[in-house]
Design a protein around this motif. Structure first.
Motif, short mmCIF file in Angstrom:
data_model
loop_
_atom_site.label_atom_id
_atom_site.label_comp_id
_atom_site.label_asym_id
_atom_site.label_seq_id
_atom_site.Cartn_x
_atom_site.Cartn_y
_atom_site.Cartn_z
N ASN A 1 -30.90 13.44 -11.12
CA ASN A 1 -31.21 12.06 -11.50
C ASN A 1 -30.59 11.11 -10.50
OD1 ASN A 1 -32.28 13.16 -13.89
ND2 ASN A 1 -31.63 11.39 -15.08
N VAL A 2 -31.34 10.08 -10.11
CA VAL A 2 -30.82 9.12 -9.15
C VAL A 2 -31.35 7.73 -9.50
CG1 VAL A 2 -32.73 9.50 -7.52
CG2 VAL A 2 -30.55 8.57 -6.69
N SER A 3 -30.50 6.72 -9.35
CA SER A 3 -30.91 5.34 -9.58
C SER A 3 -31.04 4.62 -8.25
CB SER A 3 -29.90 4.62 -10.48
OG SER A 3 -28.63 4.56 -9.85
N VAL A 4 -32.01 3.73 -8.17
CA VAL A 4 -32.24 2.92 -6.98
C VAL A 4 -32.17 1.46 -7.39
CG1 VAL A 4 -33.83 2.35 -5.11
CG2 VAL A 4 -33.68 4.71 -5.94
N ASN A 5 -31.25 0.72 -6.80
CA ASN A 5 -31.03 -0.69 -7.16
C ASN A 5 -30.72 -0.85 -8.65
OD1 ASN A 5 -31.48 -1.53 -4.50
ND2 ASN A 5 -33.70 -1.66 -4.84
N LYS A 6 -30.18 0.18 -9.24
CA LYS A 6 -29.69 0.19 -10.63
C LYS A 6 -30.78 0.07 -11.68
CE LYS A 6 -25.11 -1.61 -9.45
NZ LYS A 6 -24.41 -0.35 -9.65
N THR A 7 -31.97 -0.39 -11.36
CA THR A 7 -33.01 -0.59 -12.37
C THR A 7 -34.19 0.37 -12.22
OG1 THR A 7 -34.13 -2.27 -11.04
CG2 THR A 7 -32.44 -3.03 -12.59
N ASN A 8 -34.15 1.21 -11.19
CA ASN A 8 -35.20 2.21 -10.97
C ASN A 8 -34.57 3.60 -11.07
OD1 ASN A 8 -37.62 0.46 -9.99
ND2 ASN A 8 -35.88 -0.22 -8.76
N LEU A 9 -34.98 4.37 -12.05
CA LEU A 9 -34.37 5.67 -12.29
C LEU A 9 -35.40 6.77 -12.05
CD1 LEU A 9 -32.64 4.77 -15.69
CD2 LEU A 9 -31.80 4.37 -13.37
N PHE A 10 -35.04 7.72 -11.19
CA PHE A 10 -35.92 8.84 -10.87
C PHE A 10 -35.27 10.14 -11.31
CE2 PHE A 10 -36.86 5.48 -7.87
CZ PHE A 10 -38.25 5.46 -7.81
N SER A 11 -36.08 11.08 -11.79
CA SER A 11 -35.54 12.37 -12.22
C SER A 11 -36.46 13.50 -11.78
CB SER A 11 -35.36 12.41 -13.74
OG SER A 11 -36.60 12.31 -14.40
N PHE A 12 -35.83 14.63 -11.50
CA PHE A 12 -36.57 15.84 -11.11
C PHE A 12 -35.84 17.03 -11.70
CE2 PHE A 12 -36.80 19.57 -8.38
CZ PHE A 12 -38.18 19.79 -8.35
N SER A 13 -36.59 17.92 -12.33
CA SER A 13 -35.96 19.12 -12.89
C SER A 13 -36.89 20.32 -12.73
CB SER A 13 -35.60 18.93 -14.36
OG SER A 13 -36.76 18.82 -15.16
N ALA A 14 -36.28 21.49 -12.66
CA ALA A 14 -37.01 22.75 -12.57
C ALA A 14 -36.34 23.75 -13.49
CB ALA A 14 -37.02 23.26 -11.13
N MET A 15 -37.16 24.47 -14.25
CA MET A 15 -36.63 25.45 -15.19
C MET A 15 -37.40 26.77 -15.05
SD MET A 15 -34.11 24.28 -17.14
CE MET A 15 -34.16 25.38 -18.55
#
Length: 411
Positions: free
Chosen positions: A372-386
């Motif tokens: 999980n990473v935030s960009v400019n605090k208001t844009n949140l991106f997530s990536f997961s693999a299972m």
């Protein structure tokens, strides 16, 4: 030769001890600071500082430093007794109020901490350090408007105070009341099913004074068929220690989703950065499946550890599911790497339709990672693999691979 060396050492030992005893309070103070900051040996630093304070009982800086050492070494009773005694003597040093308020703040006594800071500000009207600490305490207590006002007071005194600017920006970003998100999940099976699964989730989150409320719409294509599910989740606050998770869902596409879904958990924020949860999840397909969940979590430095179990009873026995999670926070609460491993199927997963027909009793192993990473605090991106190794029929196993992508915008 060795014999004479030992004799010489014995003769010199009293001289070493005498030299140590004749060090001034300032010299001992300097030695203790080096021991604490350079060697990180708080226990030895405490011994030296106590000796310095015995030599100079009215030396305020040494007393404050000793109180800080007690605090850092988790000797809270000693730290509080020392600072309380200084307060009774009407100590007015700025650093005293900073040290004492920090002690109370770090030990969940925010009210006392703010009282100490306000008292210190009466003596040190233009103190930016006291105001910054107060703003942090107010922010941690969800008093966002008051925290911003206090941080802006620092900027009125020093418009170039970087810490105050960053704090105001962080509070505003964390205090956004709305969030919209989209998540896409892809599942591939090597044996169990011929077709891949696709699930898209649209969500809207609203923060209220009672807690957060989330509305979700799930659109899925599974088994060559499409369907939808509507869910609502809420996190009402009970007290500073306890809050609830309450959820319900409905779908007319049974098989792709359960027809009804409900869930309730109570969470507790415990001392020493522990947290715990107990609750239930209920899924209704052609009949009800009741699952009871317990979890315990622990924050340690930049890490969060969590162990969760789901217990599913029937007339003969109880089926178990376990998942362990480790998160490493790179910046704030929205920036982390996570690793998960466990057994069994969770009712929170996109695979919860596999819980039908009592497949929850079959064996499953899973392992995965998330970023999980935030960009400019208001844009949140997530990536997961299972990865799942699923016993989909007794003694017959297959593999499943999941990829999930997500984006959330807060405002």
């Amino acid at each position: 030769m060795k014999k004479y060396s030992k004799i010489l050492l014995l003769l010199l030992l009293p001289s070493f001890a005498w030299a140590q005893e004749t060090l001034t309070a300032d010299e001992l103070f300097l030695q203790a600071r080096n021991m604490a900051f350079e060697q990180k040996d708080y226990t030895q630093a405490i011994k030296i500082t106590e000796q310095a304070l015995q030599q100079a009982p009215e030396y305020t800086d040494i007393a404050i430093f000793l109180g800080r050492l007690y605090t850092w070494n988790d000797e809270i009773v000693k730290a509080r007794a020392l600072f309380s005694g200084m307060e009774i003597k009407n100590e007015q040093a700025e650093d005293f109020f900073l040290a004492y308020a920090s002690l109370e703040f770090w030990n969940d006594n925010e009210l006392k901490a703010v009282q100490l800071i306000d008292k210190g500000l009466a003596y040190h009207v233009n103190s930016t350090d006291l105001r910054l600490l107060k703003a942090k305490i107010l922010n941690s207590n969800d008093q966002y408007n008051e925290a911003i006002t206090t941080a802006k007071e620092v900027l009125n005194i020093n418009e170039n105070n970087t810490e105050a600017k960053e704090l105001v920006a962080a509070i505003k970003a964390n205090n956004t009341k709305n969030a919209v998100g989209i998540t896409y999940n892809f599942s591939h099976f090597d044996k169990q099913f011929d077709q891949d699964w696709h699930t898209v989730t649209l969500s809207y989150k609203r923060k209220t004074k009672f807690g957060s409320v989330i509305i979700k719409g799930n659109l899925a294509n599974k088994f060559g068929d499409s369907g939808a599910q509507l869910e609502i989740e809420a996190y009402p606050k009970i007290s500073k220690t306890f809050y609830l998770y309450v959820a319900a869902g409905y779908s007319d596409n049974v098989g792709l989703f359960p027809k009804y879904r409900t869930g309730v958990s109570i969470y507790a924020n415990l001392p020493k950065s522990f947290e715990a949860e107990a609750g239930y999840r209920q899924l209704h397909f052609s009949n009800d499946i009741w699952m009871y969940t317990l979890s315990v979590g622990k924050y340690y430095k930049d890490f969060w550890f969590n162990l969760r179990t789901y217990l599913t009873p029937d007339s003969n026995n109880i089926s178990h599911s376990y998942t362990g999670t480790v998160r490493y926070y790179t910046k704030g609460k929205d920036d982390y790497f996570a690793f998960m491993a466990g057994t069994g199927i969770s009712p929170e997963e996109n695979r919860n339709n596999l819980l039908n027909n009592e497949t929850f009793k079959l064996k499953t192993f899973k392992i995965g990672a998330e970023y999980n990473v935030s960009v400019n605090k208001t844009n949140l991106f997530s990536f997961s693999a299972m990865y799942f190794n699923q016993e989909y029929r007794p003694n017959v196993k297959g593999n499943q691979y999941d990829i999930t992508l997500g984006y959330t915008k807060t405002f």
